[in-house]
Motif scaffolding. Structure first.
Motif, PDB file in Angstrom:
ATOM      1  N   GLY A 135       1.040  -1.134  -0.117  1.00 22.61           N
ATOM      2  CA  GLY A 135       0.266  -0.080  -0.384  1.00 22.61           C
ATOM      3  C   GLY A 135       0.736   1.181   0.540  1.00 22.61           C
ATOM      4  O   GLY A 135       1.730   1.397  -0.959  1.00 22.61           O
ATOM      5  N   ALA A 136       1.418   1.543   1.252  1.00 22.33           N
ATOM      6  CA  ALA A 136       1.530   3.519   1.316  1.00 22.33           C
ATOM      7  C   ALA A 136       2.855   3.206   1.983  1.00 22.33           C
ATOM      8  O   ALA A 136       3.298   4.034   2.270  1.00 22.33           O
ATOM      9  CB  ALA A 136       0.649   3.928   1.430  1.00 22.33           C
ATOM     10  N   TRP A 137       3.374   2.010   2.589  1.00 24.51           N
ATOM     11  CA  TRP A 137       4.771   2.399   3.496  1.00 24.51           C
ATOM     12  C   TRP A 137       6.099   1.931   2.201  1.00 24.51           C
ATOM     13  O   TRP A 137       5.756   1.277   1.310  1.00 24.51           O
ATOM     14  CB  TRP A 137       4.791   1.317   3.807  1.00 24.51           C
ATOM     15  N   HIS A 138       6.504   3.328   2.530  1.00 22.85           N
ATOM     16  CA  HIS A 138       8.231   3.091   2.086  1.00 22.85           C
ATOM     17  C   HIS A 138       9.316   3.030   3.436  1.00 22.85           C
ATOM     18  O   HIS A 138       8.633   3.236   4.570  1.00 22.85           O
ATOM     19  CB  HIS A 138       7.871   4.373   1.321  1.00 22.85           C
ATOM     20  N   PHE A 139      10.467   2.441   2.998  1.00 28.88           N
ATOM     21  CA  PHE A 139      11.925   2.338   3.517  1.00 28.88           C
ATOM     22  C   PHE A 139      12.855   3.347   3.102  1.00 28.88           C
ATOM     23  O   PHE A 139      13.267   3.279   1.886  1.00 28.88           O
ATOM     24  CB  PHE A 139      11.968   1.105   3.751  1.00 28.88           C
ATOM     25  N   THR A 140      13.358   3.578   3.644  1.00 30.50           N
ATOM     26  CA  THR A 140      14.671   3.577   3.370  1.00 30.50           C
ATOM     27  C   THR A 140      16.011   3.442   4.469  1.00 30.50           C
ATOM     28  O   THR A 140      15.597   3.077   6.165  1.00 30.50           O
ATOM     29  CB  THR A 140      15.465   5.731   3.408  1.00 30.50           C
ATOM     30  N   GLY A 141      17.335   3.035   3.906  1.00 32.29           N
ATOM     31  CA  GLY A 141      18.122   2.279   4.520  1.00 32.29           C
ATOM     32  C   GLY A 141      19.380   2.453   5.014  1.00 32.29           C
ATOM     33  O   GLY A 141      20.288   3.159   3.659  1.00 32.29           O
ATOM     34  N   ASN A 142      20.283   3.104   5.927  1.00 28.04           N
ATOM     35  CA  ASN A 142      22.139   2.577   5.990  1.00 28.04           C
ATOM     36  C   ASN A 142      21.820   4.804   5.223  1.00 28.04           C
ATOM     37  O   ASN A 142      22.433   4.964   4.608  1.00 28.04           O
ATOM     38  CB  ASN A 142      22.718   1.803   4.977  1.00 28.04           C
ATOM     39  N   ALA A 143      21.115   5.187   5.456  1.00 24.71           N
ATOM     40  CA  ALA A 143      21.540   6.423   5.109  1.00 24.71           C
ATOM     41  C   ALA A 143      20.810   6.750   4.222  1.00 24.71           C
ATOM     42  O   ALA A 143      21.166   8.255   3.083  1.00 24.71           O
ATOM     43  CB  ALA A 143      23.223   7.169   5.556  1.00 24.71           C
ATOM     44  N   SER A 144      20.565   6.020   3.039  1.00 25.95           N
ATOM     45  CA  SER A 144      20.345   6.744   1.396  1.00 25.95           C
ATOM     46  C   SER A 144      19.154   6.827   1.446  1.00 25.95           C
ATOM     47  O   SER A 144      17.657   7.215   1.953  1.00 25.95           O
ATOM     48  CB  SER A 144      19.840   5.530   1.164  1.00 25.95           C
ATOM     49  N   PRO A 145      19.368   7.801   1.002  1.00 22.23           N
ATOM     50  CA  PRO A 145      18.010   9.733   0.603  1.00 22.23           C
ATOM     51  C   PRO A 145      16.691   8.644   0.197  1.00 22.23           C
ATOM     52  O   PRO A 145      16.067  10.155   0.163  1.00 22.23           O
ATOM     53  CB  PRO A 145      18.841  10.716  -0.330  1.00 22.23           C
ATOM     54  N   VAL A 146      16.855   7.684  -0.834  1.00 25.68           N
ATOM     55  CA  VAL A 146      15.609   7.141  -1.594  1.00 25.68           C
ATOM     56  C   VAL A 146      14.654   6.603  -0.730  1.00 25.68           C
ATOM     57  O   VAL A 146      15.274   5.512  -0.292  1.00 25.68           O
ATOM     58  CB  VAL A 146      15.958   6.205  -2.571  1.00 25.68           C
ATOM     59  N   ALA A 165      24.684  -4.460   5.065  1.00 20.72           N
ATOM     60  CA  ALA A 165      25.334  -5.632   5.793  1.00 20.72           C
ATOM     61  C   ALA A 165      24.603  -6.033   6.772  1.00 20.72           C
ATOM     62  O   ALA A 165      23.667  -5.561   7.636  1.00 20.72           O
ATOM     63  CB  ALA A 165      26.010  -4.732   6.427  1.00 20.72           C
ATOM     64  N   SER A 166      24.661  -7.703   7.315  1.00 19.98           N
ATOM     65  CA  SER A 166      23.579  -8.730   7.483  1.00 19.98           C
ATOM     66  C   SER A 166      24.045  -7.860   9.728  1.00 19.98           C
ATOM     67  O   SER A 166      25.391  -8.157   9.790  1.00 19.98           O
ATOM     68  CB  SER A 166      24.275  -9.807   7.603  1.00 19.98           C
ATOM     69  N   GLY A 167      23.428  -7.947   9.801  1.00 21.14           N
ATOM     70  CA  GLY A 167      23.835  -7.518  11.401  1.00 21.14           C
ATOM     71  C   GLY A 167      23.958  -5.849  10.847  1.00 21.14           C
ATOM     72  O   GLY A 167      24.320  -5.065  10.329  1.00 21.14           O
ATOM     73  N   GLY A 168      23.360  -5.065  12.562  1.00 11.92           N
ATOM     74  CA  GLY A 168      24.191  -3.551  12.634  1.00 11.92           C
ATOM     75  C   GLY A 168      22.904  -2.668  11.584  1.00 11.92           C
ATOM     76  O   GLY A 168      23.662  -1.682  11.376  1.00 11.92           O
ATOM     77  N   ASN A 169      21.707  -2.848  10.964  1.00 18.07           N
ATOM     78  CA  ASN A 169      20.843  -2.509  10.186  1.00 18.07           C
ATOM     79  C   ASN A 169      19.880  -1.483  10.739  1.00 18.07           C
ATOM     80  O   ASN A 169      19.118  -1.777  11.549  1.00 18.07           O
ATOM     81  CB  ASN A 169      20.847  -3.486   8.620  1.00 18.07           C
ATOM     82  N   VAL A 170      19.753  -0.033  10.614  1.00 17.56           N
ATOM     83  CA  VAL A 170      18.822   0.673  11.095  1.00 17.56           C
ATOM     84  C   VAL A 170      18.274   0.962   9.459  1.00 17.56           C
ATOM     85  O   VAL A 170      18.352   1.707   8.837  1.00 17.56           O
ATOM     86  CB  VAL A 170      19.207   1.806  11.656  1.00 17.56           C
ATOM     87  N   VAL A 171      16.470   0.445   9.293  1.00 18.00           N
ATOM     88  CA  VAL A 171      15.812   0.782   8.321  1.00 18.00           C
ATOM     89  C   VAL A 171      15.169   1.250   9.152  1.00 18.00           C
ATOM     90  O   VAL A 171      14.183   1.468  10.409  1.00 18.00           O
ATOM     91  CB  VAL A 171      14.855  -0.323   7.547  1.00 18.00           C
ATOM     92  N   ALA A 172      14.515   3.021   8.294  1.00 20.44           N
ATOM     93  CA  ALA A 172      13.259   3.276   8.301  1.00 20.44           C
ATOM     94  C   ALA A 172      11.886   3.578   7.790  1.00 20.44           C
ATOM     95  O   ALA A 172      11.924   3.279   6.182  1.00 20.44           O
ATOM     96  CB  ALA A 172      13.721   4.884   8.485  1.00 20.44           C
ATOM     97  N   TYR A 173      10.734   3.796   8.455  1.00 14.49           N
ATOM     98  CA  TYR A 173       9.768   2.571   7.425  1.00 14.49           C
ATOM     99  C   TYR A 173       8.794   4.276   7.329  1.00 14.49           C
ATOM    100  O   TYR A 173       8.408   4.584   8.554  1.00 14.49           O
ATOM    101  CB  TYR A 173       8.751   1.506   7.736  1.00 14.49           C
TER     102      TYR A 173
END
Length: 477
Positions: A25-36, A71-79
């Motif tokens: 639906g409307a959920w988006h994500f960005t991870g590891n400081a990516s601006p996209v 990278a496996s482990g230590g990820n921070v992802v924003a949704y």
């Protein structure tokens, strides 16, 4: 009242949103400081189970594996997801039920509405029970976090390896009749540049179509498609390649065009059969072939020589010329055929000796090798008849159109023949016709000798002196 969760999105009776935005639906994500911001995924079951009333977790990839998010482990992802509370609505409220692997913090319009919730306190542990307003881990005052108009829910998920994602349920209540509208986040669109090239020139006809190579920058955007126009194979034509990268939700579209002109290829004429030869009666024809790119291979006419030079007089220089065609330039080649005269050998002989006087002139026999050259002419010098003389025969083959001349000589000496004339001593003039009468042993027998021909005829003369020096045991002189 409306609700949203990982399996059903926002309830259709209170929510309007673009179903084409993402699989959730409307959920988006960005991870590891990516601006996209990119569409998130519904990934189904997770070992920790579901918040009551839901049947799927959300993650940054199509499965629960954390390796998809970096990278496996230590990820921070924003949704994030955006929604609109209709203007005029009163008393908006929101309630959460939450699972996060391994930890999650929830925000409404920038206000943290939950503590940092760790699923079971560590990686691989069981999650904490689903939380609700007033339960430890959830801030009690959520009503002040949402507002009429546009709102944004943000979930920050921390992962320490293994599975990843979050599972939630949120109930929003308002007093009013207008629906709550979910607004997809505005993605950050990255500009792209497309280039296309045929490579370095020149572009010479080779029988195959020329193709170009396209690149898109940044390369993560994807690949461009190439379309061709014009004639990209044959010489004298232009070929245009247009590379196009179609815009995506994260990258702008771009295109580029390049044009080449195809030049004719060179051709090569080759002549075979030329050289220097000694006349042998065989022909030495010249043949020519032209070759070139694209399979050009055909005979070319040779001019300047007879069809099959054979005689010395046929020596020549042949030239073959190819005028060219639409895809090839012209070319020519020459070759010489030189036929030299063949050598000859002349032999002359009188035959085996001795050569006694016969009263007839001696003659010689001449031969020429090779016999195809012809015959020799023989001339004589000296006295070829009389005894006591010498005779020389010279045979000459005169140089001809195809053969060199040659000559040879032979010499003989003509000798005398001695004949005996026995005298019976009776002076009767028969010169021995009475010799059959015999003589007594020990008596003297008079003998006369003379010069004669091979047939026994008298060949002597008064000036010719002959002297007997002995008689052989057989009775011959």
């Amino acid at each position: 009242m409306g609700s949203t969760d990982a399996s059903t999105d926002w309830s259709s009776d209170v929510v309007e949103w673009d179903a084409g935005i993402s699989s959730t639906g409307a959920w988006h994500f960005t991870g590891n400081a990516s601006p996209v911001w990119r569409p998130a995924y519904l990934v189904g079951a997770h070992p920790w189970g579901f918040v009551p009333g839901t049947d799927s977790w959300i993650n940054c990839g199509p499965s629960t594996s954390s390796s998809q998010c970096g990278a496996s482990g230590g990820n921070v992802v924003a949704y994030r997801v955006r929604f609109t509370i209709p203007t005029g609505s009163v008393n908006p409220d929101i309630k959460f039920w939450i699972n996060s692997d391994n930890a999650g913090t929830y925000y409404i319009n920038g206000t943290q509405v939950t503590d940092r919730l760790v699923g079971g306190g560590g990686a691989g542990a069981n999650p904490v029970p689903a939380s609700a307003p007033g339960v430890p881990g959830v801030r009690p005052s959520l009503q002040s976090a949402i507002q009429a108009g546009q709102n944004e829910m943000l979930v920050v998920v921390e992962d320490w390896g293994g599975a990843s994602g979050f599972n939630y349920r949120a109930d929003i209540t308002v007093e009013g009749t207008a629906p709550i509208v979910v607004v997809p986040p505005t993605p950050v669109v990255t500009s792209t540049t497309t280039t296309v090239t045929f490579g370095p020139g020149p572009f010479v006809y080779n029988g195959s179509a020329f193709t170009a190579t396209a690149t898109v920058s940044p390369s993560a955007a994807g690949a461009a498609t190439i379309a061709y126009s014009g004639d990209c194979t044959n010489a004298g034509n232009t070929c245009t390649a247009t590379a196009t990268f179609a815009a995506t939700s994260t990258h702008s579209g771009s295109s580029a065009t390049t044009t080449i002109t195809i030049d004719p290829a060179p051709s090569t004429v080759t002549i075979s059969g030329g050289g220097t030869f000694t006349y042998d009666g065989s022909g030495h024809p010249l043949t020519a072939t032209v070759t070139g790119a694209g399979g050009l291979n055909q005979p070319v006419t040779v001019v300047g020589c007879v069809a099959s030079p054979t005689d010395v007089a046929d020596s020549c220089t042949g030239t073959a010329t190819y005028a060219g065609d639409a895809n090839h330039t012209g070319s020519s080649a020459s070759a010489a055929v030189t036929i030299n005269k063949a050598p000859t050998a002349t032999a002359v002989t009188f035959g085996p000796g001795p050569f006694p006087y016969t009263g007839t002139a001696y003659t010689a026999t001449a031969t020429v090798t090779p016999a195809a050259a012809g015959v020799a002419t023989t001339v004589y010098a000296g006295d070829c008849i009389n005894a006591g003389t010498s005779c020389t025969a010279t045979a000459t083959y005169a140089e001809s159109a195809n053969y060199l001349g040659s000559s040879a000589s032979a010499n003989i000496s003509i000798t005398y023949t001695i004949c005996t004339v026995r005298d019976d001593g009776d002076n009767d003039g028969d010169h021995g016709s009475d010799h059959a009468k015999g003589h007594k042993s020990g008596s003297t027998v008079p003998v006369k000798i003379r010069v004669c021909t091979a047939a026994g005829g008298n060949a002597g003369s008064a000036s010719l002196k002959v002297k007997a020096v002995g008689i052989s045991p057989s009775g011959s002189l």
